[in-house]
Scaffold this motif. Structure first.
Motif, short mmCIF file in Angstrom:
data_model
loop_
_atom_site.label_atom_id
_atom_site.label_comp_id
_atom_site.label_asym_id
_atom_site.label_seq_id
_atom_site.Cartn_x
_atom_site.Cartn_y
_atom_site.Cartn_z
N GLY A 6 -14.75 27.74 -83.05
CA GLY A 6 -16.16 27.89 -82.55
C GLY A 6 -16.27 28.87 -81.59
O GLY A 6 -17.02 29.11 -80.80
N PHE A 7 -15.16 29.42 -81.04
CA PHE A 7 -14.70 30.35 -80.07
C PHE A 7 -14.32 31.73 -80.21
O PHE A 7 -13.47 31.52 -81.11
CB PHE A 7 -14.15 29.79 -78.82
N LEU A 8 -14.76 32.69 -79.84
CA LEU A 8 -13.94 33.79 -80.06
C LEU A 8 -13.32 34.47 -78.66
O LEU A 8 -13.84 34.17 -77.50
CB LEU A 8 -15.04 35.11 -80.13
N GLU A 9 -12.05 34.64 -79.01
CA GLU A 9 -10.88 35.14 -77.87
C GLU A 9 -10.88 36.41 -78.08
O GLU A 9 -11.18 37.39 -78.74
CB GLU A 9 -9.71 34.12 -77.92
N LYS A 10 -10.50 36.89 -76.83
CA LYS A 10 -10.41 38.73 -76.48
C LYS A 10 -9.68 39.09 -77.74
O LYS A 10 -9.87 40.42 -78.15
CB LYS A 10 -9.73 38.89 -75.19
N ASP A 27 -9.17 48.49 -77.16
CA ASP A 27 -8.64 47.35 -75.98
C ASP A 27 -9.46 47.39 -74.67
O ASP A 27 -9.76 46.47 -74.15
CB ASP A 27 -7.07 47.77 -75.91
N LYS A 28 -9.69 48.75 -74.07
CA LYS A 28 -9.89 48.68 -72.82
C LYS A 28 -11.72 48.46 -72.82
O LYS A 28 -11.89 47.47 -71.84
CB LYS A 28 -10.07 50.19 -72.13
N ILE A 29 -12.17 48.98 -73.71
CA ILE A 29 -13.69 48.44 -73.87
C ILE A 29 -14.10 47.19 -74.12
O ILE A 29 -14.93 46.53 -73.68
CB ILE A 29 -14.54 49.60 -74.60
N CYS A 30 -13.19 46.74 -75.10
CA CYS A 30 -13.32 45.14 -75.62
C CYS A 30 -12.85 44.36 -74.52
O CYS A 30 -13.67 43.07 -74.32
CB CYS A 30 -12.41 44.98 -76.80
N SER A 31 -11.97 44.72 -73.80
CA SER A 31 -11.97 43.88 -72.46
C SER A 31 -12.93 43.61 -71.50
O SER A 31 -13.39 42.56 -71.11
CB SER A 31 -10.46 44.29 -71.51
N ARG A 71 -23.69 45.68 -66.71
CA ARG A 71 -22.80 44.52 -66.47
C ARG A 71 -21.36 44.66 -66.81
O ARG A 71 -20.53 43.83 -66.37
CB ARG A 71 -23.49 43.26 -67.43
N ILE A 72 -20.99 45.26 -67.87
CA ILE A 72 -19.72 45.63 -68.44
C ILE A 72 -18.86 46.40 -67.16
O ILE A 72 -17.83 46.17 -66.94
CB ILE A 72 -19.85 46.44 -69.89
N ILE A 90 -15.81 55.34 -68.79
CA ILE A 90 -15.84 56.61 -69.69
C ILE A 90 -14.41 56.86 -70.33
O ILE A 90 -14.59 56.91 -71.45
CB ILE A 90 -16.08 57.73 -68.47
N VAL A 91 -13.68 56.38 -69.86
CA VAL A 91 -12.20 56.53 -70.56
C VAL A 91 -12.08 55.70 -71.51
O VAL A 91 -11.74 55.95 -72.85
CB VAL A 91 -11.04 56.41 -69.48
N ALA A 92 -12.63 54.24 -71.29
CA ALA A 92 -12.64 53.26 -72.52
C ALA A 92 -13.51 53.70 -73.47
O ALA A 92 -13.14 53.48 -74.62
CB ALA A 92 -12.90 52.16 -71.68
N ILE A 93 -14.67 54.36 -73.16
CA ILE A 93 -15.44 54.79 -74.36
C ILE A 93 -14.75 56.01 -75.02
O ILE A 93 -15.03 55.90 -76.30
CB ILE A 93 -16.95 55.21 -73.71
N PHE A 94 -14.28 56.69 -74.29
CA PHE A 94 -13.56 57.92 -75.00
C PHE A 94 -12.54 57.35 -75.84
O PHE A 94 -12.32 57.63 -76.90
CB PHE A 94 -13.03 58.95 -73.97
#
Length: 151
Positions: A6-10, A27-31, A71-72, A90-94
């Motif tokens: 019932g839970f989503l982990e990273k 990885d970066k943006i998901c964190s 918020r992110i 910006i790096v994470a989005i790239f």
């Protein structure tokens, strides 16, 4: 099926983004996204937190998407983001989108500095949410960069 407890982990969120963005590095943006979704800060996303986060991401209301993006960035929940935090995002989005060219006008440091020069009304070391949203709304490139998640 994907979250039998019932839970989503990273790590599960990262796996799902890897499917959505096979040419990127999520990885970066998901964190950051995980931290924004995890409202009670218990290191897992419950169903309600997931639905609220996804509803903001898939909303047609650009302000809601930009609020979530802020918020992110604002992972310390202080109501402000630094230039360095913006550069990291910006790096994470790239990374997510597989953008390899990061020089010239694609240099994340330069992009972050330009955003601060244009939108930092108080001329301090941080952007608040209002400055961030007001600045992005008038800039099509920034809307595409910060608010056009493809989920």
């Amino acid at each position: 099926k994907d979250c039998p407890n019932g839970f989503l982990e990273k790590k599960e969120l990262i796996k799902s983004f890897q499917k959505l963005y096979p040419n990127g590095k999520p990885d970066k943006i998901c964190s950051k996204l995980f931290n924004a979704f995890d409202q009670d800060k218990n290191n897992r996303i419950d169903f309600v937190e997931y639905l609220l986060g996804i509803s903001h991401l898939s909303s047609l209301d650009i302000k809601k998407k930009l609020q979530l993006t802020f918020r992110i960035y604002d992972h310390h929940n202080k109501g402000k983001v630094s230039r360095k935090e913006m550069e990291k995002m910006i790096v994470a989005i790239f990374d997510l989108n597989g953008v390899k060219e990061r020089s010239g006008e694609n240099d994340p440091r330069e992009k972050a500095m330009n955003i601060f020069k244009r939108f930092n009304k108080k001329n301090n070391d941080y952007l608040n949410e209002e400055e961030f949203i007001d600045g992005c709304i008038v800039d099509d490139y920034l809307i595409d960069l910060f608010a056009e998640y493809r989920i």
